[in-house]
Design a protein around this motif. Structure first.
Motif, short mmCIF file in Angstrom:
data_model
loop_
_atom_site.label_atom_id
_atom_site.label_comp_id
_atom_site.label_asym_id
_atom_site.label_seq_id
_atom_site.Cartn_x
_atom_site.Cartn_y
_atom_site.Cartn_z
N LEU A 20 29.36 39.43 5.85
CA LEU A 20 30.14 38.78 4.78
C LEU A 20 29.22 38.11 3.78
O LEU A 20 29.57 37.92 2.62
N GLN A 21 28.01 37.76 4.22
CA GLN A 21 27.05 37.13 3.31
C GLN A 21 26.09 38.15 2.72
O GLN A 21 25.02 37.80 2.22
N GLY A 22 26.43 39.43 2.83
CA GLY A 22 25.71 40.45 2.09
C GLY A 22 24.73 41.29 2.89
O GLY A 22 24.15 42.24 2.36
N LYS A 23 24.53 40.97 4.15
CA LYS A 23 23.56 41.74 4.94
C LYS A 23 24.27 42.97 5.51
O LYS A 23 25.40 42.89 5.96
N LEU A 24 23.56 44.09 5.52
CA LEU A 24 24.19 45.32 6.04
C LEU A 24 24.15 45.32 7.57
O LEU A 24 23.11 45.11 8.17
N PHE A 83 18.86 32.88 6.44
CA PHE A 83 19.46 32.51 5.14
C PHE A 83 19.01 31.13 4.67
O PHE A 83 19.15 30.80 3.51
N LYS A 84 18.45 30.33 5.56
CA LYS A 84 17.97 29.01 5.16
C LYS A 84 16.50 29.06 4.69
O LYS A 84 15.93 28.06 4.28
N ASP A 85 15.88 30.26 4.80
CA ASP A 85 14.51 30.51 4.35
C ASP A 85 13.47 29.50 4.86
O ASP A 85 12.71 28.92 4.06
N VAL A 115 14.73 33.48 15.16
CA VAL A 115 14.21 32.88 13.92
C VAL A 115 13.30 31.71 14.23
O VAL A 115 12.25 31.53 13.61
N LEU A 116 13.68 30.90 15.21
CA LEU A 116 12.86 29.75 15.59
C LEU A 116 11.46 30.21 16.01
O LEU A 116 10.44 29.62 15.61
N SER A 128 18.07 27.26 0.68
CA SER A 128 18.85 28.37 1.22
C SER A 128 18.84 29.57 0.28
O SER A 128 18.78 29.41 -0.94
N LEU A 129 18.89 30.76 0.88
CA LEU A 129 19.02 31.98 0.09
C LEU A 129 20.50 32.33 -0.07
O LEU A 129 20.92 32.90 -1.06
#
Lengths: 225, 402
Positions: B80-84, B223-225, B260-261, B301-302
Motif C-alpha cells: 500500500l505504500q508503494g513497494k512491489l 521507510f524511516k531511512d 532492518v535493525l 522518512s521516505l
C-alpha cells in the motif's frame, strides 16, 4: 431586535476529501469548474482558519506559489477578495478567468512533483457555543483575550459570509447594542476596517483587544499617563 | 478531562463535553491488530479512557492471527505504500478467514465502530448494526493496485473512511474524512519531566551529553531511512562534533524489524558515537527524555503515514528535520516549525544549520509547540472522531449547530 449579551460561539471544520486532485494548471481549472460550492468555499473563505503564513489568501494561490512555483499566478489569485462576490458562482467564475488568462500566456503548464498535487476538499462545519457570554464591553474585552482562535475566526471571518456587506459579529453587536453611542459606532467601524487578509487570527485578536480596551478606558474615565 | 484545562484549547474541551452529552451511554468500539508497539496502539491506550470519562461506552478489541496472517498484512502495508510484493489468491483468502474467526469471538455490537488499518478491514462483513468507519493510518497515495482493489472491496462497505491527510484518500464510493492523528500531552511520552527523571533515563541508556545529540525515534523500518540518517550525521560531523542516537521499539505486527535493525547495526559498527537503542514497548519516558535532551531531531522518512514522533518532538519545543512526505508535511511549516528535506544532503545541511543557530532553533521550537497545541493534541482527534459519528447520524447536512 438587538441582542443584549454577546454569546461567543466557535466553529470547527471536519474535512472531507472529494477524491479529486490536480497535478497541473489545466487540471486545477477543470477541478475548480467541477468542484462543489462547498469545496470552493472551503479553499477560499476557510483558508484563514488553517493558520497559514500570510504569503497567500486562499488554497489555490498557495498551491500555485508553493507547489507549482508559478509566482505571478499566485499573486493574481491572492488578489481575489471572496467577500466581494455575492455568491460562490461569481467567485468560481473569477478564479477560472484568472487561470484562463494565465494559460493564454503559458499554454503548456508543467506538473508538480508527485505528492504535491492539489487536493480538493470540502468541510462539514460544526458550530457550538463556547460557554462565554459578555454583557458589556469590559466583559467582552476579557472574553476576547481568552477565546480560542476558532471562535475569533467564526465571529470575524465566517460572519462576513453569514451577514454579508463586510460585517462581522463584533461590529454588529456594538452597533445594535449601543444604538445611540457614537464611540461604540466608531468602534464597530474600526473593527470592520481591520483587513482580514493582512493579519493572522492572533493579530486580529490583538487589534480587537486594543480597540476595545481604548473605549473601555475612556468609558471608565481613565486618563492615560 | 479537567487535566487538559490550560493545555488543550478551551473550545475543544467544550465541544467534547457537548458531544459527551449528546452521545451519553452510546457504545463506541475500536478494533486494531496490536495492543503494544506502533502509533495506533499508543493513541488507543490514551483515547479509550477519555471517551469513557465523557460518558461514552468505549471498548477496544484486538484481533489475533498466526505468523502467516501478519506476514500477509505486513506485505499489504508495504504494497500500500508503494513497494512491489507478490500476492496469491490463497493469501487474500487467509486474510479473510482469520478475520472471520476473530469475528466469531469478538463483540462487534456497538453504536459506532472504528476499524483501524487493513488488518481487520474484512470485519465489516460481520457488522451487526451501528455506524462503521474505516480508519487508515498509512500512506495510501501510491498503492500497489492489486492490493488496493482487494481491500477496497471491504472499505467501500463502511459508512465512511478516515485518512490522516488528504493525499492518502482514494476516490471511494463513501464519505472520506481527513483526521490527523494526535498526541496526549499528559502521557509519559509527552508530559514535562524533571531534571532528575531526564538524567536518570539518559544515564541508564548510556547516552553521553558532552556533545550535541542528533536523534531519530522510529521503528526499525526501511521507510524511516535509518541508513540515510547515519549518512547525514556523518556528513554533518565533518563540521560539528556530535553523537547520533537511533531509538526504536519493535511492534508485534512487524516481522521485518529485526532485519532492518541488523542492517543498521552493521552500518554503524565502527562508530562509538552512534548509539542504537532497541527499546522495549512502552519505553515512553525514555523516549520523552531523549527528545528533551536532543539538540537536533530528525524524522527522515521516505514514506510516512503521519509521523507522530514529529508531533511529540514539536510538543517538546524542538523543531524537527522531517522527510518531505506523508503527514510530516502537514506538521512542519518549512522554516517556521521545522525543516522539510528530500535527501541526505538536505538533512545534513539542516542539522548543521540548527547546530550552529541556537536562537533560531529556540524560536522555531516555540512555534512548533504552539502549532501542536492548536492542531495535534488528543482532544482534537477525539473531537474529530465524535464529529464524524455525529455527522453520520445527521447525514446530508454540511453545517451542524450544537
Amino acid at each position: 431586535m438587538a441582542t443584549e449579551s454577546f454569546v461567543f460561539k466557535q466553529c470547527i471544520n471536519l474535512i472531507k476529501s472529494t477524491g479529486r486532485k490536480a497535478k497541473q494548471l489545466r487540471e486545477l481549472y477543470a477541478g475548480i469548474e467541477q468542484a462543489s460550492d462547498d469545496s470552493i468555499y472551503h479553499h477560499t473563505y476557510q483558508y484563514f482558519l488553517k493558520g497559514h503564513l500570510l504569503e497567500y489568501t486562499n488554497d489555490f494561490a498557495h498551491w500555485a506559489g508553493e507547489s507549482l512555483e508559478e509566482r505571478v499566478l499566485s499573486e493574481h489569485l491572492s488578489a481575489l477578495d471572496p467577500y466581494e462576490f455575492a455568491d460562490i458562482a461569481g467567485l468560481r467564475k473569477k478564479l477560472l478567468e484568472v487561470i484562463d488568462d494565465y494559460l493564454e500566456s503559458f499554454p503548456e503548464p508543467r506538473e508538480v512533483t508527485p505528492g504535491n498535487e492539489f487536493y480538493f476538499n470540502e468541510t462539514i462545519t460544526i458550530v457550538f457555543p463556547v460557554g462565554i457570554k459578555a454583557r458589556n464591553l469590559a466583559e467582552f474585552l476579557i472574553a476576547v483575550r481568552y477565546i480560542d482562535s476558532g471562535s475569533l475566526y467564526y465571529h470575524f471571518y465566517e460572519a462576513r459570509s453569514r451577514l454579508g456587506s463586510g460585517r462581522d459579529d463584533f461590529s454588529k453587536w456594538f452597533e445594535e447594542k449601543w444604538v445611540d453611542d457614537a464611540s461604540k459606532k466608531e468602534l464597530g467601524e474600526k473593527i470592520k476596517g481591520i483587513d482580514p487578509f493582512m493579519h493572522t487570527i492572533e493579530e486580529i485578536r490583538e487589534h480587537v483587544v486594543s480597540a476595545v480596551e481604548e473605549v473601555v478606558r475612556k468609558d471608565m474615565g481613565i486618563i492615560p499617563l | 478531562m479537567s487535566q487538559y484545562t490550560g493545555i488543550a484549547p478551551r473550545g475543544d474541551l467544550e465541544l467534547l463535553r457537548k458531544f459527551g452529552e449528546k452521545l451519553n451511554g452510546k457504545s463506541f468500539l475500536h478494533v486494531n491488530s496490536t495492543r503494544a508497539g506502533g502509533g495506533v496502539a499508543e493513541i488507543l491506550n490514551r483515547m479509550i479512557p477519555i471517551l469513557k470519562e465523557l460518558g461514552i461506552d468505549a471498548r477496544w478489541e484486538v484481533i489475533g492471527g498466526d505468523e502467516r496472517f501478519f506476514d500477509i498484512t505486513k506485505k499489504f502495508h508495504n504494497a500500500l505504500q508503494g513497494k512491489l510484493e507478490k500476492f496469491s489468491e490463497d493469501m487474500w483468502q487467509h486474510h479473510f478467514e482469520v478475520n472471520k474467526i476473530n469475528a466469531q469471538g469478538l463483540n462487534l455490537d456497538a453504536d459506532a465502530v472504528l476499524i483501524h488499518d487493513p488488518q481487520p478491514v474484512p470485519l465489516v462483513e460481520f457488522r451487526r448494526g451501528g455506524k462503521w468507519f474505516w480508519r487508515c493510518h498509512i500512506d495510501l497515495s501510491d498503492p500497489m493496485v492489486e492490493v488496493w482493489d482487494y481491500l477496497s472491496r471491504y472499505c467501500n462497505k463502511y459508512d465512511a473512511a478516515v485518512f490522516s491527510v488528504a493525499k492518502f484518500a482514494k476516490a471511494m464510493a463513501i464519505d472520506e474524512f481527513i483526521v490527523t492523528p494526535s498526541i496526549d500531552p499528559l502521557s509519559d511520552k509527552n508530559r514535562d519531566l524533571s531534571e532528575d527523571e531526564i538524567r536518570e533515563a539518559v544515564e541508564r541508556l548510556g547516552i553521553p551529553l558532552d556533545r550535541p545529540m542528533i536523534l531519530q525515534v522510529s521503528r526499525f523500518d526501511r521507510f524511516k531511512d535509518p541508513l540515510g540518517v547515519i549518512k547525514a550525521y556523518r556528513f554533518a560531523k565533518k563540521y560539528n562534533d556530535c553523537v547520533l542516537v537511533l531509538a526504536g521499539s519493535a511492534a508485534t505486527d512487524d516481522p521485518e524489524g529485526e532485519t532492518v535493525l541488523n542492517e543498521v547495526k552493521e552500518n554503524a559498527a565502527d562508530d562509538p558515537d552512534i548509539h542504537i537503542l532497541l527499546l522495549p514497548p512502552f519505553s515512553d519516558k525514555d523516549i520523552n527524555a531523549l527528545q528533551r535532551v536532543s539538540t537536533v531531531v530528525l524524522q527522515k522518512s521516505l514514506r510516512e503515514g503521519f509521523g507522530l514522533t514529529v508531533t511529540e518532538t514539536m510538543w517538546k519545543g524542538k523543531p524537527v528535520i522531517g522527510g518531505a512526505t506523508g503527514g510530516i508535511t502537514t506538521q512542519i511549516t518549512h522554516g517556521v516549525t521545522g525543516f522539510l528535506v528530500s535527501s541526505v544532503d538536505g538533512a545534513a545541511f539542516r542539522i548543521r544549520q540548527l547546530l550552529n543557530n541556537p536562537e533560531m532553533t529556540k524560536r522555531m521550537g516555540a512555534n512548533a509547540k504552539e502549532y501542536v497545541r492548536a492542531n495535534f493534541l488528543m482532544t482534537r482527534q477525539i473531537r474529530d472522531y465524535l464529529s464524524i459519528w455525529y455527522a453520520a447520524e445527521n447525514k446530508g447536512r454540511n453545517a451542524l449547530e450544537l
